[in-house]
Design a protein around this motif. Structure first.
Motif, PDB file in Angstrom:
ATOM      1  N   LEU A 144       0.810  -1.219   0.000  1.00  0.00           N
ATOM      2  CA  LEU A 144       0.000   0.000   0.000  1.00  0.00           C
ATOM      3  C   LEU A 144       0.843   1.269   0.000  1.00  0.00           C
ATOM      4  CD1 LEU A 144      -2.448  -1.192   2.819  1.00  0.00           C
ATOM      5  CD2 LEU A 144      -2.731  -1.500   0.340  1.00  0.00           C
ATOM      6  N   CYS A 145       0.425   2.254  -0.788  1.00  0.00           N
ATOM      7  CA  CYS A 145       1.094   3.558  -0.800  1.00  0.00           C
ATOM      8  C   CYS A 145       0.721   4.287   0.482  1.00  0.00           C
ATOM      9  CB  CYS A 145       0.634   4.346  -2.035  1.00  0.00           C
ATOM     10  SG  CYS A 145       1.153   6.073  -2.006  1.00  0.00           S
ATOM     11  N   SER A 146       1.721   4.805   1.191  1.00  0.00           N
ATOM     12  CA  SER A 146       1.439   5.459   2.477  1.00  0.00           C
ATOM     13  C   SER A 146       0.773   6.819   2.290  1.00  0.00           C
ATOM     14  CB  SER A 146       2.729   5.634   3.270  1.00  0.00           C
ATOM     15  OG  SER A 146       3.578   6.573   2.633  1.00  0.00           O
ATOM     16  N   VAL A 147       0.852   7.368   1.088  1.00  0.00           N
ATOM     17  CA  VAL A 147       0.273   8.700   0.852  1.00  0.00           C
ATOM     18  C   VAL A 147      -1.210   8.595   0.485  1.00  0.00           C
ATOM     19  CG1 VAL A 147       0.419  10.812  -0.540  1.00  0.00           C
ATOM     20  CG2 VAL A 147       2.500   9.628   0.149  1.00  0.00           C
ATOM     21  N   CYS A 148      -1.534   7.728  -0.481  1.00  0.00           N
ATOM     22  CA  CYS A 148      -2.918   7.662  -0.944  1.00  0.00           C
ATOM     23  C   CYS A 148      -3.606   6.338  -0.641  1.00  0.00           C
ATOM     24  CB  CYS A 148      -2.994   7.962  -2.438  1.00  0.00           C
ATOM     25  SG  CYS A 148      -2.306   6.628  -3.447  1.00  0.00           S
ATOM     26  N   GLY A 149      -2.858   5.364  -0.172  1.00  0.00           N
ATOM     27  CA  GLY A 149      -3.481   4.086   0.196  1.00  0.00           C
ATOM     28  C   GLY A 149      -3.695   3.123  -0.958  1.00  0.00           C
ATOM     29  N   PRO A 156      -1.437   1.345  -9.970  1.00  0.00           N
ATOM     30  CA  PRO A 156      -0.307   2.243  -9.750  1.00  0.00           C
ATOM     31  C   PRO A 156      -0.786   3.640  -9.343  1.00  0.00           C
ATOM     32  CG  PRO A 156      -0.659   1.845 -12.090  1.00  0.00           C
ATOM     33  CD  PRO A 156      -1.650   1.005 -11.357  1.00  0.00           C
ATOM     34  N   CYS A 157      -0.011   4.356  -8.548  1.00  0.00           N
ATOM     35  CA  CYS A 157      -0.346   5.745  -8.237  1.00  0.00           C
ATOM     36  C   CYS A 157       0.891   6.582  -8.549  1.00  0.00           C
ATOM     37  CB  CYS A 157      -0.773   5.903  -6.783  1.00  0.00           C
ATOM     38  SG  CYS A 157       0.544   5.602  -5.600  1.00  0.00           S
ATOM     39  N   GLU A 158       0.745   7.911  -8.453  1.00  0.00           N
ATOM     40  CA  GLU A 158       1.858   8.753  -8.905  1.00  0.00           C
ATOM     41  C   GLU A 158       2.940   8.956  -7.835  1.00  0.00           C
ATOM     42  OE1 GLU A 158      -1.178   9.940  -8.155  1.00  0.00           O
ATOM     43  OE2 GLU A 158      -1.121  12.063  -7.575  1.00  0.00           O
ATOM     44  N   HIS A 159       2.684   8.444  -6.632  1.00  0.00           N
ATOM     45  CA  HIS A 159       3.641   8.700  -5.556  1.00  0.00           C
ATOM     46  C   HIS A 159       4.843   7.763  -5.623  1.00  0.00           C
ATOM     47  CE1 HIS A 159      -0.461   9.857  -4.065  1.00  0.00           C
ATOM     48  NE2 HIS A 159       0.181  11.018  -4.177  1.00  0.00           N
ATOM     49  N   GLN A 160       5.987   8.372  -5.349  1.00  0.00           N
ATOM     50  CA  GLN A 160       7.216   7.573  -5.421  1.00  0.00           C
ATOM     51  C   GLN A 160       7.833   7.388  -4.051  1.00  0.00           C
ATOM     52  OE1 GLN A 160       9.866   9.228  -8.337  1.00  0.00           O
ATOM     53  NE2 GLN A 160       8.297   9.142  -9.936  1.00  0.00           N
TER      54      GLN A 160
HETATM   55 ZN    ZN Z   1      -0.022   6.899  -3.747  1.00  0.00          ZN
END
Ligand code: ZN
Length: 332
Positions: A144-149, A156-160
């Motif tokens: 899971l992405c910690s920024v957007c979940g 995929p999301c844009e956070h790196q």
């Molecule tokens: Zn994200």
């Protein structure tokens, strides 16, 4: 999460620990026949790969790791199964918090190894704190992405990872939360310092796909993620035969290349008699395969002109010889 480490080498099991050990041991062992120690396998701190386990994943892993074997350096050869986890629990050391401000949680395992002659050296090293680091392999269902979940395995999301994002008035460093622990593999003592900092060794991605046939693409993909990987014995065997096969193919290619060089030098001796063979070989070795092929082709053309195929019944007077001027354009 990082790699795990040995934290306690009390050495002797208590009565209830001995019972737990004997549930796993092949024969009933007495307290003085085993050496016990504690290992922190993983925790909820963000590691150098900007990843961490969720607390739920740690709870699951504590269950999955009971009975798992610890080996040296993820060695798949010899299967020196030297230690085994007999109990595992999630604990919150007093007052510690993570870098992102939540209570620090870790999985602490108790492991045993028989006090045999073979294990003597290792026991001494663990006891002395030399064999301190361990790495653990596991697979998780979600990343899971910690920024957007977002579940990075699905969408995929844009956070790196490692980059800072401003959210709800705070600057957040994006990291991935490993959730839904699916499987726990072996753990191992890390004897090579170079492996330190590798973080928790993630499962070879092939394993998560049910161990599909290993091909070049999947191997390369797994080896170029910038993360440490660990292989099951079966996968190591697959990779080994895959590499053996490649080696075989490469050997054929090398043999062919050497023959091509020799043939080209031999022809050079006929069409460029003034040039020494060694010099020609040296020049050819400086070229790539396609270029050597071109030179070979040019020489073959010259050979055909210089020494055209002659019919047995043809009179020598009819033999055509190309004019010398024509050779100039082939000179290197
Ligand atoms: Zn994200």
């Amino acid at each position: 999460m990082k790699e795990g480490y040995v934290i306690d080498t009390s050495g002797v099991p208590n009565e209830s620990e001995l019972q737990q050990i004997n549930k796993l041991a092949r024969r009933s062992l007495s307290a003085d026949e085993v050496f016990v120690f504690s290992v922190v396998l993983c925790d909820n701190e963000i590691d150098r790969d900007f990843e961490r386990f969720s607390n739920q994943a740690l709870e699951t892993m504590a269950k999955l790791y009971v009975g798992k074997t610890g080996i040296f350096d993820h060695s798949m050869k010899g299967r020196d199964q030297v230690a085994r986890i007999f109990s595992c629990q999630v604990e919150k050391p007093d007052g510690q918090t993570t870098t992102y401000g939540e209570p620090y949680v870790r999985v602490r395992a108790r492991a045993y190894m028989p006090r045999t002659e073979k294990n003597k050296e290792l026991i001494t090293e663990i006891d002395a704190g030399i064999k301190k680091e361990v790495s653990v392999g596991c697979s998780v269902a979600h990343t899971l992405c910690s920024v957007c979940g977002a579940d990075r395995k699905q969408e995929p999301c844009e956070h790196q990872k490692g980059r800072s994002y401003h959210r709800k008035g705070k600057d957040l460093i994006c990291h991935h939360i490993l959730d839904g622990a699916a499987d726990a593999y072996e753990w191992s003592f890390v004897a090579v310092p170079a492996q330190r900092g590798a973080g928790v060794v993630k499962a070879f991605s092939n394993q998560e796909k049910g161990g599909a046939a290993m091909d070049y693409d999947s191997v390369m993909k797994s080896l170029t993620t910038g993360e440490a990987v660990t292989l099951s014995a079966e996968q190591a065997e697959q990779l080994h035969s895959y590499l053996q096969n490649l080696q075989q193919i490469a050997k054929h290619g090398q043999d062919h290349y050497e023959q091509l060089l020799k043939d080209t030098v031999r022809m050079a001796g006929l069409v460029q008699p003034d040039m020494k063979g060694e010099l020609m070989m040296k020049m050819l070795r400086g070229l790539d395969y396609a270029e050597v092929c071109q030179v070979n082709k040019a020489f073959t053309g010259q050979m055909d002109r210089l020494f055209p195929p002659v019919s047995q019944i043809e009179a020598p007077s009819q033999k055509e010889v190309a004019p010398v001027a024509d050779f100039d354009k082939f000179l290197i």
